[in-house]
Design a protein around this motif. Sequence first.
Motif, short mmCIF file in Angstrom:
data_model
loop_
_atom_site.label_atom_id
_atom_site.label_comp_id
_atom_site.label_asym_id
_atom_site.label_seq_id
_atom_site.Cartn_x
_atom_site.Cartn_y
_atom_site.Cartn_z
N GLY A 1 -6.47 -5.31 -1.77
CA GLY A 1 -5.64 -5.42 -0.58
C GLY A 1 -5.83 -4.15 0.25
N SER A 2 -5.02 -4.02 1.29
CA SER A 2 -5.14 -2.84 2.16
C SER A 2 -4.97 -1.53 1.40
CB SER A 2 -4.10 -2.91 3.27
OG SER A 2 -4.32 -4.05 4.02
N SER B 1 -7.38 3.51 -0.38
CA SER B 1 -7.61 4.50 -1.45
C SER B 1 -9.10 4.61 -1.78
CB SER B 1 -6.84 4.11 -2.71
OG SER B 1 -5.49 3.92 -2.40
N LEU B 2 -9.79 3.48 -1.74
CA LEU B 2 -11.23 3.49 -2.00
C LEU B 2 -11.97 4.34 -0.97
CD1 LEU B 2 -13.63 2.28 -3.66
CD2 LEU B 2 -13.67 0.42 -2.03
N MET B 3 -11.56 4.22 0.26
CA MET B 3 -12.21 5.01 1.32
C MET B 3 -11.88 6.49 1.18
SD MET B 3 -11.95 2.55 4.58
CE MET B 3 -11.99 0.83 4.27
N VAL B 4 -10.64 6.77 0.78
CA VAL B 4 -10.27 8.17 0.51
C VAL B 4 -11.16 8.70 -0.61
CG1 VAL B 4 -8.44 9.69 -0.35
CG2 VAL B 4 -7.90 7.93 1.33
N MET C 1 -10.18 3.00 7.73
CA MET C 1 -9.09 3.67 6.99
C MET C 1 -7.78 3.52 7.73
SD MET C 1 -10.44 7.29 5.58
CE MET C 1 -8.93 7.86 4.86
N GLU C 2 -7.83 3.76 9.03
CA GLU C 2 -6.62 3.68 9.85
C GLU C 2 -6.04 2.26 9.81
OE1 GLU C 2 -7.14 4.64 13.98
OE2 GLU C 2 -4.98 4.96 14.23
N ASP C 3 -6.92 1.30 9.96
CA ASP C 3 -6.51 -0.09 9.97
C ASP C 3 -5.82 -0.46 8.65
OD1 ASP C 3 -6.39 -2.60 11.11
OD2 ASP C 3 -8.16 -3.29 10.03
N ASN C 4 -6.44 -0.07 7.54
CA ASN C 4 -5.88 -0.40 6.22
C ASN C 4 -4.60 0.36 5.93
OD1 ASN C 4 -7.63 -2.39 4.75
ND2 ASN C 4 -9.18 -0.96 5.43
N SER D 1 -4.22 3.41 -7.50
CA SER D 1 -3.87 4.69 -8.14
C SER D 1 -5.09 5.31 -8.83
CB SER D 1 -2.71 4.52 -9.11
OG SER D 1 -3.09 3.64 -10.14
N VAL D 2 -5.95 4.46 -9.41
CA VAL D 2 -7.17 4.99 -10.05
C VAL D 2 -8.04 5.67 -9.00
CG1 VAL D 2 -9.36 4.32 -11.17
CG2 VAL D 2 -7.21 3.35 -11.97
N PHE D 3 -8.22 5.02 -7.86
CA PHE D 3 -9.04 5.61 -6.79
C PHE D 3 -8.45 6.94 -6.33
CE2 PHE D 3 -10.23 1.01 -5.46
CZ PHE D 3 -11.28 0.99 -6.38
N LEU D 4 -7.12 6.97 -6.24
CA LEU D 4 -6.50 8.21 -5.76
C LEU D 4 -6.59 9.32 -6.81
CD1 LEU D 4 -3.39 6.94 -3.76
CD2 LEU D 4 -5.53 7.86 -2.88
#
Lengths: 147, 499
Positions: free
Chosen positions: B143-144, B149-152, B446-449, B471-474
Amino acid sequence: MVKADRWIGLLFALFSLYICVESFRLGLGSYQQPGPGLISFGAGVILGVLSLVLVFVAFFGRTIERETWHNRGQIVMVFLAILGFTLLLEWLGFILAAFLLVWFLLKFVERRGWGFSVGVALAVAGASYVVFDLWLSAQLPAGILGS
Amino acid sequence: MDALEGLLYGFSLALTLKNLAFVFAGVLLGTLVGVLPGIGPAAAISLLLPSTFHTDPISSMIMLCGLYYGTMYGGSTTSILANIPGEAASIVTCFDGYQMARQGRAGPALGIAAFGSFFAGTIAVVGLMLLAPTLASFALKFGSPEYFSLMVMAMTLVTYLSQGSILKSLMMAALGLILSTIGLDPVTSSLRFTYDILVLRDGLGIVPAVMGLFGVSEVLLNVGAIMNREILQSEIKGLLPNRQDWKDSSMPIVRGSLLGFFLGIIPGLGTIIPTFLSYGLEKRLSRNPNKFGTGAIEGVAAPESCNNAAATANFVPMLSLGIPANPIMAILLGALTIYGLQPGPLLITEHADLFWGVIASMYVANVMLLILNLPLIPLWVQILKIPYTILYPLILLFCLIGSYSLNNNVGDVIIMCVFGAIGFLMKKFRYEPAPLVLALVLGPMMEDNLRQALLISGGSFTMFLTRPLSSVFLIVSVAALLLPLLKIRPTAKFRQPEE
């Protein structure tokens, strides 16, 4: 780190301050409905904090004086040449502008002879006409040659 | 559509006369770019991009991917023959390749580089073909919050794995994010940082910015610099490696290919770091590590295989998730959006023709490169002899005309010039352009999500932490930010000594 990072960091800090102010004006919105300035404000804050860290590290950490500036004149001339090309492109047309760019770079930046620089510039201008205009049919400005 | 069915469908597209011509043009131009120092794949793809607007997306992507592939092959030629890496991923090949050439073994060095690249490329395409659809169907559950988080994570990994100062890389990522907000806000339609400049209303053009950052800036750096090209004058004989060469190289090729593929998937690693790691691994595994650097064929075989495998693996996150692993993938991602396609997990199912066509064209490109490259080596040697004083006006002219023809607008050319100057200063003061470009591309997504996620959660940020994948991505992102503080950084070895 290089010594120049001291003033580069300060410049970035000022830039981020400007971005934060402008983003605030655009509107940060609320958490439920973020405004158009939220992302740029957040990125501005991050950039500001990092810039100040950079200034701190550059002042108090180990720095080296390594940035060397050879061929400054040539670099400035190349940059002015591409700016000149950009500004004259639509008026002169791309064939003449391409000729002038290549001739200028070879004659004045690389200090090649008249014959060589004019010859190569003519060949490049001709080739770019064949490639971009005849082959790729790119919509490039014809300028004064077209009128 | 299963993999075999998809592949056959892909071949039916890639083997048409038109697409074969596009693959051929791509690999030939790519090899040329790889051979020529001073212009890399990022600038070359940006240059070629405007000329693809008149054709269909599949053929365009096939050509651009072929170009990327070709640069990986071509880079080894200059490394071996002139001790100058044609592109950054071939730096390691210089160590032993040039020494082999000096000992009169340029032929086997070029031969093993080509065969190793062919093997690695083929293995990696199989990996890409099997992994990308699986990853994409998994990503459909995102989801968003997960996407944000993936993009971060992608951005922090790029800064963590960058070769320069991590502080400066983070600053460039933040700057990229700021620049990505230029233009019309998609939600409120208010103009942001456009200052009544028409060309900025649709946002800062990625292509002219990349042309400036990677093309013009490189020329400005090289102007007046004396390029010491000691090209071997002797005739290159015997491109086929002998039995001992094969024995020494076979396992390094396999290891290099596998290492390159798996490391190439990780955003930020690109192709340079895996080649160094591959070289280091072979040296460590060798019974005679002292021969590395003096003309060991393993020192050519492993990194050359590795860089080709990594180049292909870079496509995995781009095609399956819409996340670019490096600036080149960022440009290709930008190209997809220009062609009107939506990058992301749905790309493979909604545009199966594009995905399988590109995959099949990669097989074709590998074969073409192997057949073409070895006989064309004398031609590349002649091209290498063209002085840079003649080459750079041409590179600049292509950049200028290329950026103009994007929208037939001088504004794009000005953006390119400005970014050329910025890129030049960034390189002078050791700021990496990769995080800036990635942030510029990922920023709008990123902004959109982020906005969507906050809207769904009613303004609560806890959603990013309570959803397991997010949370894993973060956590990975936080680790990537904290590890450098503990002086743990895999790229430390490859960083410039003063950093």
